[in-house]
Motif scaffolding. Structure first.
Motif, short mmCIF file in Angstrom:
data_model
loop_
_atom_site.label_atom_id
_atom_site.label_comp_id
_atom_site.label_asym_id
_atom_site.label_seq_id
_atom_site.Cartn_x
_atom_site.Cartn_y
_atom_site.Cartn_z
N LEU A 34 12.54 -26.46 45.22
CA LEU A 34 12.30 -26.10 43.93
C LEU A 34 13.50 -24.91 44.08
O LEU A 34 14.29 -24.41 42.37
N LEU A 35 13.67 -24.29 44.57
CA LEU A 35 14.89 -22.96 44.72
C LEU A 35 16.44 -23.92 44.11
O LEU A 35 16.92 -23.70 43.17
N ALA A 36 16.41 -24.56 44.64
CA ALA A 36 17.51 -25.40 44.27
C ALA A 36 17.76 -25.83 43.01
O ALA A 36 18.60 -25.83 41.87
N VAL A 37 16.20 -26.26 42.24
CA VAL A 37 15.97 -26.61 40.58
C VAL A 37 16.51 -25.66 40.03
O VAL A 37 17.18 -25.70 39.21
N TRP A 38 16.49 -24.15 40.32
CA TRP A 38 16.46 -23.22 39.31
C TRP A 38 17.80 -23.15 39.80
O TRP A 38 18.48 -23.07 38.66
N ARG A 39 18.43 -23.35 40.21
CA ARG A 39 20.33 -23.02 40.59
C ARG A 39 21.28 -24.30 40.08
O ARG A 39 21.66 -23.88 39.19
N ALA A 93 20.13 -22.77 36.45
CA ALA A 93 21.23 -21.90 36.42
C ALA A 93 22.59 -22.45 36.24
O ALA A 93 23.29 -21.98 35.39
N GLU A 94 22.77 -23.13 37.14
CA GLU A 94 24.79 -23.70 36.58
C GLU A 94 24.32 -24.71 35.73
O GLU A 94 25.73 -24.87 34.85
N ARG A 95 24.19 -25.94 35.32
CA ARG A 95 24.04 -26.90 34.32
C ARG A 95 23.15 -27.05 33.89
O ARG A 95 23.26 -27.37 32.95
N GLY A 96 21.62 -26.52 33.39
CA GLY A 96 20.83 -26.55 32.33
C GLY A 96 20.30 -27.31 32.25
O GLY A 96 20.10 -28.11 33.83
N ILE A 97 19.08 -27.50 32.51
CA ILE A 97 18.29 -27.91 32.82
C ILE A 97 18.34 -29.95 32.72
O ILE A 97 18.15 -31.03 33.43
N SER A 98 19.47 -29.98 31.34
CA SER A 98 19.81 -31.47 31.25
C SER A 98 20.50 -32.19 33.01
O SER A 98 20.53 -32.99 32.37
N GLY A 99 20.90 -31.03 33.29
CA GLY A 99 21.78 -31.10 34.32
C GLY A 99 20.83 -31.39 35.67
O GLY A 99 21.61 -31.74 36.70
N VAL A 100 19.20 -31.32 35.30
CA VAL A 100 19.06 -31.38 36.65
C VAL A 100 18.45 -32.82 36.64
O VAL A 100 18.01 -34.16 35.64
N THR A 101 18.95 -33.38 37.96
CA THR A 101 18.95 -35.69 38.64
C THR A 101 18.09 -34.91 39.88
O THR A 101 18.52 -33.50 40.77
N ILE A 102 17.60 -35.44 40.46
CA ILE A 102 17.04 -36.07 41.68
C ILE A 102 18.29 -35.89 42.77
O ILE A 102 18.10 -34.70 43.93
N ASP A 123 11.13 -35.22 35.54
CA ASP A 123 10.36 -33.93 35.18
C ASP A 123 9.29 -33.29 35.81
O ASP A 123 8.86 -32.28 35.57
N GLU A 124 8.99 -33.93 36.97
CA GLU A 124 8.16 -33.39 38.16
C GLU A 124 8.74 -32.26 38.92
O GLU A 124 8.12 -31.14 39.02
N LEU A 125 9.61 -32.06 39.11
CA LEU A 125 10.45 -31.38 39.55
C LEU A 125 10.76 -30.56 38.66
O LEU A 125 10.29 -29.15 39.08
N ILE A 126 10.98 -30.58 37.82
CA ILE A 126 11.32 -29.04 36.13
C ILE A 126 10.22 -28.95 36.03
O ILE A 126 9.59 -27.44 36.59
N ASP A 170 6.63 -24.33 37.15
CA ASP A 170 5.32 -23.64 37.53
C ASP A 170 5.22 -22.23 39.25
O ASP A 170 4.89 -21.19 39.02
N LEU A 171 6.19 -22.86 39.88
CA LEU A 171 6.99 -22.05 41.02
C LEU A 171 7.13 -20.65 40.64
O LEU A 171 6.81 -19.39 41.02
N MET A 172 8.05 -20.31 39.63
CA MET A 172 8.93 -19.62 38.96
C MET A 172 7.43 -17.96 38.57
O MET A 172 7.59 -17.60 39.04
N ILE A 173 6.78 -19.26 37.84
CA ILE A 173 5.74 -18.45 37.06
C ILE A 173 3.98 -17.88 38.50
O ILE A 173 4.14 -16.57 38.22
N SER A 174 4.34 -18.73 39.15
CA SER A 174 3.40 -18.25 40.20
C SER A 174 3.78 -16.60 41.33
O SER A 174 3.22 -16.11 41.68
#
Lengths: 204, 204
Positions: B18-23, B26-35, B57-60, B65-69
């Motif tokens: 999940l920390l890698a998702v944030w990275r 930060a680098e490519r935007g949410i649309s850059g998130v793929t498994i 979508d589960e990853l995002i 959720d992790l950022m908020i918690s």
């Protein structure tokens, strides 16, 4: 910026290209913006886009600039014949129906906010608009209550309330009525119900 | 959510993913998130990511959720031994040093805000956190001033001020001191300087 200034800067074709940028951002995020993607969305050639905007960053900055100048034009026109209380109310609440009726536009705005870390020029465009709005709010507050101790600080406070209430409406933690109530209450705390006077029907 | 609950839900490996998702955001935007992109960033196999998170979508959602918690855990631990005034101050101002010292995290938060239009579950995660923060602010305000007429409305107002001040810090229309001054002034307008009493050193 007035409509006139906005029109001087963008003719109809370049405006259509910038509207296509917003659509690409809404669909794919800012990282999905490329000269090619925008040309396809606008139905023009890549060369036509490059005629107006040499780089992807220029496209994104111009589209942020157009979003802000369009919002400012709408506010200026809507409040040309109103008093300061109604103008203050419009200044602080006009993003809220947008968040509710047309959340995509507001979402594109937050894409620009997120992108401002990557591109200081996007940050500068947004910061200039926010500072201008805070100064306008301060001037209106000083008109409404000449005895207000620190109108500049109060203007910054009201713009923060407006931005936070808009964010709440977009994510759904506030409905539009609650968002307007939050703003109305903040105005009342700063200048008092009685000072609002003739504009109070706008604060219902 | 406490650290304990957060830890129950995510073991160390899934947290690293999940920390890698944030990275990636930060680098490519949410649309850059793929498994695939997240697996590469986390240095694990695609199958390992899918073991924890079946879809993009589960990853995002899990990363939001992790950022908020995580933010809630930090707030809870920082204020475990403080009084209500200091807790209120921390609740409202803790995003601000983040915006200044670590703007990327705040930018990722605004990427989630922008994405909430596309994914109602992201909106629900953010809205639940904001509503919880407003309720906590209301409870603290009621402790600080039992005669306050509508603590729920005042709590929503202060969370809006905090969110707007944080946005201003990120884009640069407010410096961190101005942002804290905006929040301090809003608290004072609601409960009065004298009510803050022993907590006032936190409101300087």
């Amino acid at each position: 910026m007035t409509d006139q200034a906005s029109l001087r800067r963008h003719d109809q074709k370049s405006t259509e290209i910038l509207l296509a940028v917003w659509r690409v951002i809404a669909e794919r995020g800012i990282s999905g913006v490329t000269i090619r993607a925008v040309a396809a969305r606008a139905g023009v050639s890549v060369g036509r886009v490059q005629h107006y905007f040499a780089t992807k960053d220029e496209l994104i900055r111009a589209s942020a600039d157009l979003m802000i100048s369009a919002a400012e034009s709408i506010h200026t026109e809507a409040t040309a014949a109103t008093g300061p209380a109604a103008e203050l109310w419009d200044l602080l609440t006009h993003p809220i129906p947008h968040a509710s009726a047309s959340p995509t536009g507001t979402a594109v705005f937050y894409s620009f906010v997120a992108d401002s870390v990557r591109d200081p020029q996007i940050a500068a465009i947004l910061a200039s608009a926010k500072s201008g709005a805070a100064e306008r709010a301060a001037a209106l507050l000083a008109q409404l209550d000449p005895d207000l101790p620190d109108p500049d600080a109060a203007g910054r406070e009201l713009i923060a309330v407006s931005d936070g209430a808009t964010l709440g409406t977009l994510i759904g933690s506030l409905n539009p009525d609650q968002a307007r109530a939050v703003i109305g209450s903040a105005i009342s705390r700063i200048i008092g119900e009685d000072v609002i006077g003739a504009g109070s029907q706008h604060l219902a």
